[in-house]
Motif scaffolding. Structure first.
Motif, PDB file in Angstrom:
ATOM      1  N   ASP A 139      66.230  60.626  45.411  1.00 25.62           N
ATOM      2  CA  ASP A 139      67.382  60.809  44.530  1.00 25.62           C
ATOM      3  C   ASP A 139      68.148  62.055  44.952  1.00 25.62           C
ATOM      4  O   ASP A 139      67.558  63.047  45.389  1.00 25.62           O
ATOM      5  CB  ASP A 139      66.921  60.965  43.079  1.00 25.62           C
ATOM      6  CG  ASP A 139      66.556  59.617  42.469  1.00 25.62           C
ATOM      7  OD1 ASP A 139      67.053  58.582  42.947  1.00 25.62           O
ATOM      8  OD2 ASP A 139      65.776  59.612  41.506  1.00 25.62           O
ATOM      9  N   GLY A 140      69.452  61.988  44.838  1.00 24.43           N
ATOM     10  CA  GLY A 140      70.300  63.104  45.229  1.00 24.43           C
ATOM     11  C   GLY A 140      70.881  62.936  46.619  1.00 24.43           C
ATOM     12  O   GLY A 140      71.775  63.680  47.015  1.00 24.43           O
ATOM     13  N   VAL A 141      70.360  61.977  47.377  1.00 23.38           N
ATOM     14  CA  VAL A 141      70.916  61.640  48.694  1.00 23.38           C
ATOM     15  C   VAL A 141      71.591  60.278  48.508  1.00 23.38           C
ATOM     16  O   VAL A 141      70.931  59.284  48.237  1.00 23.38           O
ATOM     17  CB  VAL A 141      69.824  61.570  49.772  1.00 23.38           C
ATOM     18  CG1 VAL A 141      70.439  61.237  51.134  1.00 23.38           C
ATOM     19  CG2 VAL A 141      69.046  62.883  49.831  1.00 23.38           C
ATOM     20  N   ILE A 142      72.922  60.263  48.619  1.00 16.49           N
ATOM     21  CA  ILE A 142      73.683  59.063  48.286  1.00 16.49           C
ATOM     22  C   ILE A 142      74.531  58.608  49.472  1.00 16.49           C
ATOM     23  O   ILE A 142      74.657  59.330  50.470  1.00 16.49           O
ATOM     24  CB  ILE A 142      74.586  59.297  47.048  1.00 16.49           C
ATOM     25  CG1 ILE A 142      75.660  60.338  47.367  1.00 16.49           C
ATOM     26  CG2 ILE A 142      73.745  59.700  45.837  1.00 16.49           C
ATOM     27  CD1 ILE A 142      76.733  60.442  46.289  1.00 16.49           C
ATOM     28  N   GLU A 144      74.343  53.340  41.899  1.00 18.44           N
ATOM     29  CA  GLU A 144      73.305  52.698  42.698  1.00 18.44           C
ATOM     30  C   GLU A 144      73.635  52.856  44.172  1.00 18.44           C
ATOM     31  O   GLU A 144      74.777  53.147  44.538  1.00 18.44           O
ATOM     32  CB  GLU A 144      73.147  51.234  42.353  1.00 18.44           C
ATOM     33  CG  GLU A 144      74.370  50.381  42.606  1.00 18.44           C
ATOM     34  CD  GLU A 144      74.145  48.935  42.198  1.00 18.44           C
ATOM     35  OE1 GLU A 144      74.537  48.062  42.981  1.00 18.44           O
ATOM     36  OE2 GLU A 144      73.572  48.698  41.128  1.00 18.44           O
ATOM     37  N   GLY A 145      72.600  52.663  44.969  1.00 15.86           N
ATOM     38  CA  GLY A 145      72.792  52.808  46.407  1.00 15.86           C
ATOM     39  C   GLY A 145      71.497  52.569  47.148  1.00 15.86           C
ATOM     40  O   GLY A 145      70.558  51.966  46.617  1.00 15.86           O
ATOM     41  N   VAL A 146      71.425  53.075  48.358  1.00 18.04           N
ATOM     42  CA  VAL A 146      70.274  52.835  49.230  1.00 18.04           C
ATOM     43  C   VAL A 146      69.065  53.628  48.735  1.00 18.04           C
ATOM     44  O   VAL A 146      69.152  54.833  48.499  1.00 18.04           O
ATOM     45  CB  VAL A 146      70.616  53.208  50.688  1.00 18.04           C
ATOM     46  CG1 VAL A 146      69.390  53.063  51.582  1.00 18.04           C
ATOM     47  CG2 VAL A 146      71.761  52.344  51.194  1.00 18.04           C
ATOM     48  N   LYS A 147      67.939  52.921  48.590  1.00 17.66           N
ATOM     49  CA  LYS A 147      66.679  53.541  48.184  1.00 17.66           C
ATOM     50  C   LYS A 147      65.662  53.545  49.332  1.00 17.66           C
ATOM     51  O   LYS A 147      64.744  54.349  49.344  1.00 17.66           O
ATOM     52  CB  LYS A 147      66.078  52.803  46.981  1.00 17.66           C
ATOM     53  CG  LYS A 147      67.014  52.688  45.781  1.00 17.66           C
ATOM     54  CD  LYS A 147      67.321  54.019  45.148  1.00 17.66           C
ATOM     55  CE  LYS A 147      66.153  54.460  44.304  1.00 17.66           C
ATOM     56  NZ  LYS A 147      66.394  55.723  43.611  1.00 17.66           N
ATOM     57  N   GLU A 148      65.840  52.597  50.261  1.00 20.00           N
ATOM     58  CA  GLU A 148      64.901  52.514  51.383  1.00 20.00           C
ATOM     59  C   GLU A 148      65.586  51.862  52.575  1.00 20.00           C
ATOM     60  O   GLU A 148      66.397  50.955  52.404  1.00 20.00           O
ATOM     61  CB  GLU A 148      63.668  51.697  50.985  1.00 20.00           C
ATOM     62  CG  GLU A 148      62.582  51.670  52.031  1.00 20.00           C
ATOM     63  CD  GLU A 148      61.323  50.935  51.570  1.00 20.00           C
ATOM     64  OE1 GLU A 148      60.271  51.184  52.164  1.00 20.00           O
ATOM     65  OE2 GLU A 148      61.390  50.127  50.614  1.00 20.00           O
TER      66      GLU A 148
END
Length: 173
Positions: free
Chosen positions: A59-62, A94-98
């Motif tokens: 979290d915090g990297v978007i 929302e965005g990339v998690k992996e």
């Protein structure tokens, strides 16, 4: 002479362990910037080729985007962020998690896996953000997922997650 030989022997025994970890090429970046994360994979799993590299995005990297690699496919897993972030005036929830690269890397070779992402101002200056990595092979995996406790040296961990130290933003003129 004995001191030199002893020192070289100690270095020879300790260097492979240091190179065995997955690390960022540039392990620090300024808060609020777009960061190019380049992770180095230096070996397979107990001599087997690497078949998959999975990188969790904290979290915090978007606004994360992977760099494609010839001979590898990349899967982007998305999900909800823990909070809404402002991305150049646009709220992002929302965005990339992996990121998951699938291909084959011989144990005899080194390779890099890269992505870029925005380091939001929710990442505190002076902290280290960790990106757990799982390196999968045919008969096992290396899980670079250990995150040090407060005050613990990450070098004391057997399988530390790659870390990125957050630096203060550049002064504006």
């Amino acid at each position: 002479m004995n001191t030199i030989l002893t020192t070289l022997a100690v270095l020879a025994l300790s260097v492979p362990a240091a190179f065995a970890h997955v690390n960022f090429e540039t392990p620090q970046a300024q808060q609020g910037t777009t960061y190019l994360g380049v992770l180095g994979i230096g070996h397979g799993c107990a001599g087997e080729p690497t078949l998959k590299v999975r990188v969790q995005i904290p979290d915090g990297v978007i606004a994360v985007k992977p760099v494609p690699k010839a001979g590898w496919s990349v899967e982007i897993v998305t999900g909800a962020y823990a909070q809404s972030y402002d991305y150049y005036g646009t709220p992002m929830t929302e965005g990339v998690k992996e990121l998951i690269w699938t291909g084959e890397l011989s144990d005899a070779y080194f390779d890099q896996f890269a992505f870029r992402g925005k380091l939001t101002d929710t990442l505190a200056v002076g902290t280290t953000v960790y990106f757990p990595v799982v390196q999968e092979c045919a008969n096992g995996a290396d899980r670079w997922i250990e995150i040090p406790a407060d005050g613990q040296d990450p070098h004391d961990l057997e399988d530390p997650a790659p870390g990125l130290k957050i630096l203060a933003p550049a002064a504006k003129n």
